[in-house]
Design a protein around this motif. Structure first.
Motif, PDB file in Angstrom:
ATOM      1  N   ILE A 182      14.262 -27.386  -0.644  1.00 11.25           N
ATOM      2  CA  ILE A 182      13.353 -27.457   0.511  1.00 11.25           C
ATOM      3  C   ILE A 182      14.135 -27.730   1.789  1.00 11.25           C
ATOM      4  N   PHE A 183      15.011 -28.725   1.740  1.00 12.35           N
ATOM      5  CA  PHE A 183      15.711 -29.108   2.966  1.00 12.35           C
ATOM      6  C   PHE A 183      16.801 -28.107   3.350  1.00 12.35           C
ATOM      7  N   VAL A 184      17.392 -27.431   2.377  1.00 13.57           N
ATOM      8  CA  VAL A 184      18.309 -26.344   2.720  1.00 13.57           C
ATOM      9  C   VAL A 184      17.531 -25.216   3.386  1.00 13.57           C
ATOM     10  N   THR A 185      16.370 -24.880   2.808  1.00 12.50           N
ATOM     11  CA  THR A 185      15.530 -23.823   3.371  1.00 12.50           C
ATOM     12  C   THR A 185      15.114 -24.141   4.800  1.00 12.50           C
ATOM     13  N   LEU A 186      14.789 -25.387   5.074  1.00 10.47           N
ATOM     14  CA  LEU A 186      14.269 -25.777   6.383  1.00 10.47           C
ATOM     15  C   LEU A 186      15.356 -26.126   7.398  1.00 10.47           C
ATOM     16  N   THR A 187      16.620 -26.137   6.976  1.00 14.92           N
ATOM     17  CA  THR A 187      17.686 -26.615   7.860  1.00 14.92           C
ATOM     18  C   THR A 187      17.718 -25.885   9.194  1.00 14.92           C
ATOM     19  N   ASN A 188      17.668 -24.557   9.184  1.00 17.48           N
ATOM     20  CA  ASN A 188      17.767 -23.842  10.451  1.00 17.48           C
ATOM     21  C   ASN A 188      16.503 -23.974  11.281  1.00 17.48           C
TER      22      ASN A 188
ATOM     23  N   GLY B 189      18.727 -35.393  -2.810  1.00 11.18           N
ATOM     24  CA  GLY B 189      18.603 -33.992  -2.419  1.00 11.18           C
ATOM     25  C   GLY B 189      18.724 -33.806  -0.916  1.00 11.18           C
ATOM     26  N   ILE B 190      18.108 -34.714  -0.163  1.00 16.84           N
ATOM     27  CA  ILE B 190      18.181 -34.641   1.299  1.00 16.84           C
ATOM     28  C   ILE B 190      19.616 -34.869   1.778  1.00 16.84           C
ATOM     29  N   LEU B 191      20.289 -35.866   1.205  1.00 22.30           N
ATOM     30  CA  LEU B 191      21.672 -36.147   1.595  1.00 22.30           C
ATOM     31  C   LEU B 191      22.590 -34.980   1.243  1.00 22.30           C
ATOM     32  N   THR B 192      22.367 -34.390   0.076  1.00 24.10           N
ATOM     33  CA  THR B 192      23.185 -33.239  -0.322  1.00 24.10           C
ATOM     34  C   THR B 192      22.958 -32.066   0.630  1.00 24.10           C
ATOM     35  N   ALA B 193      21.692 -31.841   1.000  1.00 24.06           N
ATOM     36  CA  ALA B 193      21.377 -30.758   1.942  1.00 24.06           C
ATOM     37  C   ALA B 193      22.029 -31.009   3.290  1.00 24.06           C
ATOM     38  N   ASP B 194      22.037 -32.265   3.749  1.00 24.43           N
ATOM     39  CA  ASP B 194      22.649 -32.592   5.036  1.00 24.43           C
ATOM     40  C   ASP B 194      24.151 -32.330   4.991  1.00 24.43           C
TER      41      ASP B 194
ATOM     42  N   ALA C  23      25.705 -30.307   2.884  1.00 25.28           N
ATOM     43  CA  ALA C  23      25.905 -28.857   2.730  1.00 25.28           C
ATOM     44  C   ALA C  23      25.740 -28.143   4.067  1.00 25.28           C
ATOM     45  N   SER C  24      24.772 -28.585   4.870  1.00 24.86           N
ATOM     46  CA  SER C  24      24.583 -27.969   6.192  1.00 24.86           C
ATOM     47  C   SER C  24      25.809 -28.181   7.060  1.00 24.86           C
ATOM     48  N   GLY C  25      26.400 -29.380   6.961  1.00 24.82           N
ATOM     49  CA  GLY C  25      27.609 -29.666   7.728  1.00 24.82           C
ATOM     50  C   GLY C  25      28.789 -28.835   7.265  1.00 24.82           C
ATOM     51  N   LEU C  26      28.919 -28.673   5.947  1.00 25.11           N
ATOM     52  CA  LEU C  26      30.042 -27.920   5.399  1.00 25.11           C
ATOM     53  C   LEU C  26      29.960 -26.441   5.798  1.00 25.11           C
ATOM     54  N   VAL C  27      28.774 -25.864   5.656  1.00 26.76           N
ATOM     55  CA  VAL C  27      28.594 -24.454   6.037  1.00 26.76           C
ATOM     56  C   VAL C  27      28.764 -24.279   7.541  1.00 26.76           C
ATOM     57  N   HIS C  28      28.160 -25.183   8.314  1.00 29.68           N
ATOM     58  CA  HIS C  28      28.236 -25.118   9.776  1.00 29.68           C
ATOM     59  C   HIS C  28      29.683 -25.252  10.239  1.00 29.68           C
ATOM     60  N   TRP C  29      30.379 -26.242   9.687  1.00 27.66           N
ATOM     61  CA  TRP C  29      31.792 -26.430  10.045  1.00 27.66           C
ATOM     62  C   TRP C  29      32.621 -25.202   9.675  1.00 27.66           C
ATOM     63  N   GLY C  30      32.412 -24.677   8.467  1.00 31.94           N
ATOM     64  CA  GLY C  30      33.196 -23.530   8.020  1.00 31.94           C
ATOM     65  C   GLY C  30      32.978 -22.310   8.902  1.00 31.94           C
ATOM     66  N   ALA C  31      31.701 -22.021   9.232  1.00 29.85           N
ATOM     67  CA  ALA C  31      31.397 -20.836  10.031  1.00 29.85           C
ATOM     68  C   ALA C  31      31.793 -21.013  11.493  1.00 29.85           C
ATOM     69  N   ASP C  32      31.675 -22.220  12.015  1.00 30.03           N
ATOM     70  CA  ASP C  32      32.094 -22.488  13.395  1.00 30.03           C
ATOM     71  C   ASP C  32      33.610 -22.418  13.552  1.00 30.03           C
ATOM     72  N   THR C  33      34.324 -22.893  12.554  1.00 25.89           N
ATOM     73  CA  THR C  33      35.747 -23.182  12.700  1.00 25.89           C
ATOM     74  C   THR C  33      36.656 -22.055  12.236  1.00 25.89           C
ATOM     75  N   TRP C  34      36.224 -21.338  11.204  1.00 18.99           N
ATOM     76  CA  TRP C  34      37.091 -20.337  10.590  1.00 18.99           C
ATOM     77  C   TRP C  34      36.403 -18.978  10.556  1.00 18.99           C
ATOM     78  N   GLY C  35      37.184 -17.957  10.266  1.00 14.39           N
ATOM     79  CA  GLY C  35      36.627 -16.619  10.109  1.00 14.39           C
ATOM     80  C   GLY C  35      36.415 -15.918  11.435  1.00 14.39           C
ATOM     81  N   SER C  36      35.909 -14.703  11.324  1.00 14.29           N
ATOM     82  CA  SER C  36      35.736 -13.858  12.500  1.00 14.29           C
ATOM     83  C   SER C  36      34.535 -12.947  12.314  1.00 14.29           C
TER      84      SER C  36
END
Length: 275
Positions: free
Chosen positions: A182-188, A88-93, A95-108
């Motif tokens: 839990i770890f997704v919730t606490l990521t930020n 679960g912790i590894l998946t959350a880590d 997922a945090s990278g995927l969302v962070h990369w997507g929002a940092d890199t693409w979109g407006s």
């Protein structure tokens, strides 16, 4: 290169400092940066309401599910529980990278609905990295809480509707989902701590030093412009292997070849704002 700070708590600059007496509108980074001020003003009452609702629902469901997990705990499941928690912790880590990369890199920020609500904080963070340390608990964690509501609600429904035998069989899976939530919730919140250099509780700095959660020194790597690596911000465990594999770079090359979109173009546009 970014300047470093000592682990004793002194804060270092991730960007070149602005000379004293320079025009505030020409600030290179920080709260006086023109883009940072504009982005901060886009935080709306509607967004605040969404964050409050998300936090309340998330923590209510989390408490409900925790009570059931304690009730159905069985010592014979210990190794499966431990495996589920680590997974679960590894998946959350990741997922945090995927969302962070997507929002940092693409979109407006100009995109309907998601632009101001969800991409805006990522743009603000790169030109004012310490803004997150001035956000309260609700603003810091509201969006992450929202992401976990559906899986937590599904788990709660299973606990109420399934037989004890079925719950017993699925218990390791529930531990995985609960640890992930839990770890997704606490990521930020963990991300906020990685930018906080004064007044952190000792147990937080202990977890950072043991690299159980994202360490401050580790996260500095991401904040070297152009912010193109080390996107995982829950524990940071996956940053090094993903970097060695060239995972994000290869994914960007693939998307750019298919769409013609240039990575981080919107991020750069906000960073270059002067008025």
């Amino acid at each position: 290169m970014a300047s470093t700070e000592s682990d004793s708590g002194s804060s270092g600059n991730f960007h070149k400092a602005v000379p004293r007496g320079s025009d505030q509108s020409a600030a290179r980074w920080g709260p006086q940066h023109a883009g940072a001020r504009e982005l901060a003003e886009l935080y709306s009452p509607g967004k605040r309401c969404q964050e409050w609702i998300s936090v309340l629902l998330c923590f209510t469901l989390m408490a409900f599910n925790f009570c059931y997990l304690v009730t159905y705990f069985y010592l014979g499941h210990s190794w499966y529980i431990l495996l589920g928690i680590v997974a679960g912790i590894l998946t959350a880590d990741f997922a945090s990278g995927l969302v962070h990369w997507g929002a940092d890199t693409w979109g407006s920020v100009d995109l309907p609905i998601v632009g101001k609500a969800f991409i805006r904080p990522f743009r603000e963070h790169h030109i004012d990295p310490t803004a997150i340390t001035r956000h309260d608990f609700i603003e810091t964690n509201g969006d992450n809480c929202m992401l976990t509501i559906i899986p937590l609600a599904h788990m709660a429904a299973n606990f109420m509707m399934l037989s004890p035998g079925d719950i017993y069989l699925n218990y390791p899976w529930y531990c995985y989902v609960f640890a992930l939530a839990i770890f997704v919730t606490l990521t930020n919140q963990i991300h906020k701590w990685s930018h906080t250099y004064f007044g952190l509780p000792r147990w937080v700095t202990f977890l950072q030093h043991c690299h159980i959660i994202l360490p401050r020194k580790h996260h500095r790597v991401h904040h070297v412009s152009p912010h193109e690596t080390y996107f995982c911000i829950t524990t940071g465990w996956l940053n090094y292997p993903l970097e060695k594999l060239g995972f994000w770079r290869n994914l960007e090359d693939l998307i750019q070849s298919l769409t013609g979109e240039k990575p981080r173009s919107d991020d750069l546009r906000w960073a270059q704002k002067t008025k």
